[in-house]
Design an enzyme around this catalytic site. Structure first.
Site, PDB file in Angstrom:
ATOM      1  N   GLY A 375       0.835  -1.196   0.000  1.00 25.74           N
ATOM      2  CA  GLY A 375       0.000   0.000   0.000  1.00 25.74           C
ATOM      3  C   GLY A 375       0.865   1.240   0.000  1.00 25.74           C
ATOM      4  CG  HIS A 411       0.681   3.542   8.743  1.00 26.99           C
ATOM      5  ND1 HIS A 411       0.114   2.638   9.610  1.00 26.99           N
ATOM      6  CD2 HIS A 411       1.817   2.950   8.295  1.00 26.99           C
ATOM      7  CE1 HIS A 411       0.866   1.561   9.690  1.00 26.99           C
ATOM      8  NE2 HIS A 411       1.913   1.719   8.890  1.00 26.99           N
ATOM      9  CD  GLU A 412       3.441   4.116   5.000  1.00 25.73           C
ATOM     10  OE1 GLU A 412       4.606   3.865   5.337  1.00 25.73           O
ATOM     11  OE2 GLU A 412       2.533   3.257   5.012  1.00 25.73           O
ATOM     12  CD  GLU A 434       4.516  -1.705   9.810  1.00 27.98           C
ATOM     13  OE1 GLU A 434       3.609  -0.860   9.810  1.00 27.98           O
ATOM     14  OE2 GLU A 434       5.538  -1.589   9.111  1.00 27.98           O
TER      15      GLU A 434
HETATM   16 ZN   LIG Z   1       3.700   0.625   8.494  1.00 24.15          ZN
END
Ligand SMILES: [Zn+2]
Length: 664
Positions: A375, A411-412, A434
Site C-alpha cells: 500500500g 501512518h507512513e 507497525e
Molecule cells: Zn507501516
C-alpha cells in the site's frame, strides 16, 4: 550439521518453546489477572461504544496486508519467478546431504563482530535494457580477528571483489563466492584480519525486470501524451535491498549512505533518493546520461534506502517548521497530489509537536508509483505509495478514498520517527513498528480532520476485525521468533498491525494520554540512531535486544501510578488470544462478580481453565453497568441475563441519554 538436521533441531527447539510456553501460561495467567484487574479498576464502569459482535473487515486499510511482501498494506505477490529459480531449488535439494560446517552456512545472520558503517553506492538503472550495474564500497568495522567477511546478496552478478585495510593497503582475498541458501556473498581473506575499519569494494549487475521488489522497472502511459514511459524505483523491506546492492541487510545495522544515481539527461528525467541532491555531472558516465550525487544520509537501515529515476513532477509545501515537503506523481496526474500535500505537511508539523522531536531529514518527499507491491512504504525522506493511496481528486474520488489517503499518509509519516529514527533490532519486534504506526495514524488523522471522529474507525477496522482472527486456536502471539526471509515476510499480518495497534491503544488508555506521549517522546530521544551509537563502544551484544522492552522501560519511568508496563504488556504480546470477562450480579444487585477465561469463537474449543481471579466491582441496583469504556481494552465482556436485559432496556427506551451517561 546437515540442512535436515538443522530442520529437526529447529523443530525440537520449537517443541521446547511450546512446552516452555505452557509452563509459563500459569505465570502469565496471573499477570494477565493483574492486567485486566488494572483495566477494570482504571476504566470507569458505565461507558461508551462497545460491541459484542465483530464487524466484518472494511478491507484495504493500511494495516491489512494481503499476500505478504513486507511493507504496509501489500496485496500483490511482487515475484516474477524466473525459469532459473526452479533449477536453483533443485540444486538446493541436492545440497541437503552435505553437512553444514562453515560459519556462513550455519548462521542466517551476519556475524555480530562486523558492522557496516558507510556505503558509497553507485547505481545505474538502464531502463531501456532492463538491466542495472553498480559499485559499492562498504566501510566495515571489524571488532574481532577473523578470516572472512559476509554481506547479503541475491540475484546479483558480482564481478569484482577487493578489500582495503585500515592503513589503505590492499588485503589479499583468497576466495569470494556466493552462498545462496543464506543469500550471502562470502569473502575469505588470505590471512586473518585484525580489528579495524576495512573497505569492501564490489562491482555488480542485476535485472530490473525480475519482480517489483528490490530495484525494478515500472511502466506507465502518460494520459496527456499517450506515450509509454519507464521509471526505475525500489522497494526493499524487509529483505530486498540485497537484490539491488550487496549490503548488511539486517535492521540492527545503521549506516550512512553516499549515493550516486545515473539518469537519462533528457525527457524530463530526475533522480530521487532519501537525501536532497548535492550536485550533478552532465554527460557522465557517458553522453546523454547524468550522474546525480546525493548528500550523505543520516545513519539508517538498508530497508529504508530508496532509489528512483523517473520523469515525474511535484507539488511543494513548506511546513510550519520549515521542512520542504513535495509530492511527486506522473505529470498527467500531479494535480491530484494537492490533498496529500496539504494533509502530509500538516501532519508532519503535528507529529513534530506530538513526539517532541524535530523531523530528522532536510526534506520529505512522497511519490505515487504506478506498480507498487505494498500500500505504501516509509522509505526515509522518500515515501512510496500505490497511486490509489496518494492521489485524490475531489471530482472522482470517494470519501472513502479520501479517508484512506489521509490514514495511509499519517501512518507512513509516523514511521519517519517510529521505525526510521528508532528502528527495531530484529524482525521479531516488527509488530511494534507497525502496531504503533497503525495506532498513531489515528492521531494524525484526528488532527487534520477533527470532524471525522477518527479513532472510532479503529474499532471496526482494527480491533474487532483482528479479534475475529485472534479468537481461533490457529492464531499466534504478537511477538514471534523469526529467522529466514520467508518467516520475516510472513509476520506482516493483521496480528502485527491491528492487534499491535489495539494493545497500544489499551496501554495508552490505562496510562493516560500525556504519560503515554511523554514516554514515547523519551524513547525516541533516547534511542535515536541507537545502533550507530552502540557500535562506538564495540558492544554488539545489544543487537538482539528487544526494542519493545526499551519502550516499556521508558513508559514505566514516566508512569505516575508506577505501572509495571513490561509485565502487563508481555501478557498481551507473548501469548495469543484475548480474554472474555464474565460479569455475574451478586445478591441485592449492588455488585458484579468478575471472572475471566480465554475467548474462543468455536464453542467446541471452549477454554475450561479456571479463572485466574474472582473480583467484585460495584453495580447500580436495578440499573445497568458497562465495563470496558470506549472498548479501550482488548477483551470482550459478557454480562449475566439481567445485565444484558438492563443494557437492552436502557438502549431501547432512551439510547441518547444512556450513551451520554455512559460517556461520563
Ligand atoms: Zn507501516
Amino acid at each position: 550439521m546437515s540442512r535436515l538436521s538443522r530442520l529437526s533441531s529447529a523443530m525440537a527447539r520449537e517443541t521446547f518453546v511450546r512446552y516452555r510456553t505452557l509452563c509459563l501460561l500459569g505465570v502469565l495467567a496471573v499477570l494477565s489477572c493483574v492486567c485486566v484487574g488494572l483495566l477494570v479498576a482504571v476504566l470507569s464502569p458505565g461507558g461508551g461504544e462497545e460491541s459484542s459482535d465483530s464487524s466484518p473487515s472494511s478491507g484495504g486499510r493500511v494495516g491489512t496486508p494481503g499476500t505478504n511482501t513486507g511493507g504496509d498494506g501489500g496485496s500483490a505477490t511482487g515475484e516474477v519467478k524466473g525459469a532459473g529459480e526452479d533449477v536453483e531449488e533443485k540444486m538446493e535439494e541436492k545440497e541437503e546431504e552435505k553437512p553444514l560446517t562453515e560459519p556462513w552456512e550455519k548462521d542466517y545472520r551476519i556475524p555480530a563482530s562486523t558492522y557496516a558503517l558507510h556505503y558509497d553506492l553507485f547505481l545505474h538503472p538502464n531502463m531501456e535494457t532492463g538491466l542495472f550495474t553498480g559499485t559499492v564500497d562498504i566501510l566495515i568495522r571489524v571488532s574481532k580477528k577473523r578470516s572472512h567477511l559476509v554481506t547479503h546478496s541475491k540475484f546479483l552478478n558480482i564481478t569484482r571483489t577487493s578489500l582495503t585495510g585500515p592503513g589503505g593497503g590492499n588485503v589479499k582475498v583468497k576466495r569470494a563466492f556466493e552462498y545462496e541458501p543464506n543469500e550471502f556473498w562470502v569473502v575469505q581473506t588470505g590471512q586473518p584480519i585484525s580489528p579495524g575499519n576495512y573497505t569492501l569494494s564490489l562491482e555488480f549487475s542485476g535485472n530490473l525486470t525480475r519482480s517489483i521488489t528490490g530495484l525494478y522497472r515500472s511502466v506507465y502511459t502518460n494520459g496527456d501524451t499517450g506515450k509509454k514511459r519507464f521509471i526505475a524505483t525500489s522497494k526493499f523491506q524487509p529483505t530486498f535491498a540485497r537484490r539491488a546492492f550487496p549490503c548488511f541487510d539486517e535492521p540492527s545495522f545503521k549506516s550512512t549512505f553516499s549515493t550516486t544515481l545515473v539518469r537519462p539527461s533528457g525527457d524530463g528525467y530526475i533522480a530521487l533518493s532519501n537525501m536532497p541532491v548535492e550536485r550533478e555531472e552532465a554527460d557522465m558516465p557517458s553522453q546523454g546520461l547524468t550522474k546525480v550525487h546525493f548528500k550523505k544520509s543520516v545513519p539508517m537501515v538498508t530497508y529504508l534506502a530508496c532509489f528512483i529515476v523517473c520523469d515525474f513532477t511535484y507539488q511543494e509545501r513548506v511546513t510550519n517548521h520549515d521542512v520542504v515537503f513535495r509530492v511527486y506523481a506522473a505529470p498527467d496526474r500531479v494535480a491530484s497530489t494537492q490533498y496529500s500535500a496539504d494533509v502530509g505537511a500538516n501532519i508532519t508539523d503535528f507529529f513534530e509537536d506530538y513526539f517532541g522531536v524535530k523531523y530528522p531529514l532536510p526534506k520529505q518527499d512522497m511519490i505515487a508509483i504506478p506498480d507498487f507491491v505494498s500500500g505504501a512504504m516509509e522509505h526515509w525522506g522518500l515515501i512510496t505509495y500505490r497511486e490509489t493511496n496518494l492521489l485524490y481528486s475531489p471530482r472522482s474520488s470517494s470519501s472513502y478514498n479520501q479517508q484512506r489517503i489521509a490514514a495511509v499518509v499519517s501512518h507512513e509519516l509516523a514511521h519517519q520517527w517510529f521505525g526510521n529514527l528508532v528502528t527495531l533490532n530484529w524482525w521479531n519486534d516488527l509488530w511494534l513498528n507497525e502496531g504503533f504506526a497503525s495506532y498513531i495514524e489515528y492521531k494524525g488523522l484526528a488532527h487534520v480532520h477533527p470532524d471525522w471522529d477518527a479513532e472510532a474507525h479503529l474499532l471496526p477496522d482494527d480491533l474487532q476485525r483482528v479479534m475475529d482472527l485472534d479468537a481461533t486456536l490457529s492464531s499466534h502471539p504478537i511477538v514471534q521468533p523469526v529467522d529466514t526471509p520467508d518467516q520475516i515476510t510472513s509476520i506482516f499480518d493483521a496480528i502485527s498491525y491491528a492487534k499491535g495497534a489495539s494493545v497500544l491503544r489499551m496501554l495508552e488508555g490505562f496510562m493516560g494520554d500525556e504519560e503515554f506521549r511523554q514516554g514515547i517522546s523519551n524513547f525516541l530521544k533516547r534511542f535515536a540512531y541507537d545502533n550507530a551509537v552502540t557500535l562506538v563502544s564495540d558492544d554488539f551484544s545489544g543487537r538482539d535486544r528487544q526494542r519493545c522492552n526499551d519502550l516499556w522501560n521508558e513508559l514505566s519511568k514516566v508512569s505516575s501510578k508506577r505501572l509495571p508496563i513490561s509485565k502487563i504488556m508481555d501478557t498481551w504480546t507473548r501469548q495469543m488470544g484475548f480474554p472474555v470477562l464474565e460479569l455475574t450480579r451478586g445478591a441485592g444487585g449492588a455488585t458484579y462478580t468478575v471472572t475471566q477465561r480465554r475467548f474462543l469463537a468455536d464453542k467446541e474449543a471452549e477454554d475450561t481453565t479456571k479463572s485466574p481471579f474472582n473480583i467484585e466491582i460495584p453495580a447500580i441496583p436495578g440499573g445497568w453497568t458497562k465495563v470496558n469504556s470506549e472498548q479501550r481494552g482488548y477483551y470482550r465482556v459478557n454480562y449475566d441475563r439481567d445485565g444484558w436485559a438492563a443494557l437492552t432496556f436502557a438502549l431501547l427506551t432512551d439510547h441518547e441519554v444512556s450513551l451520554q451517561r455512559g460517556s461520563q
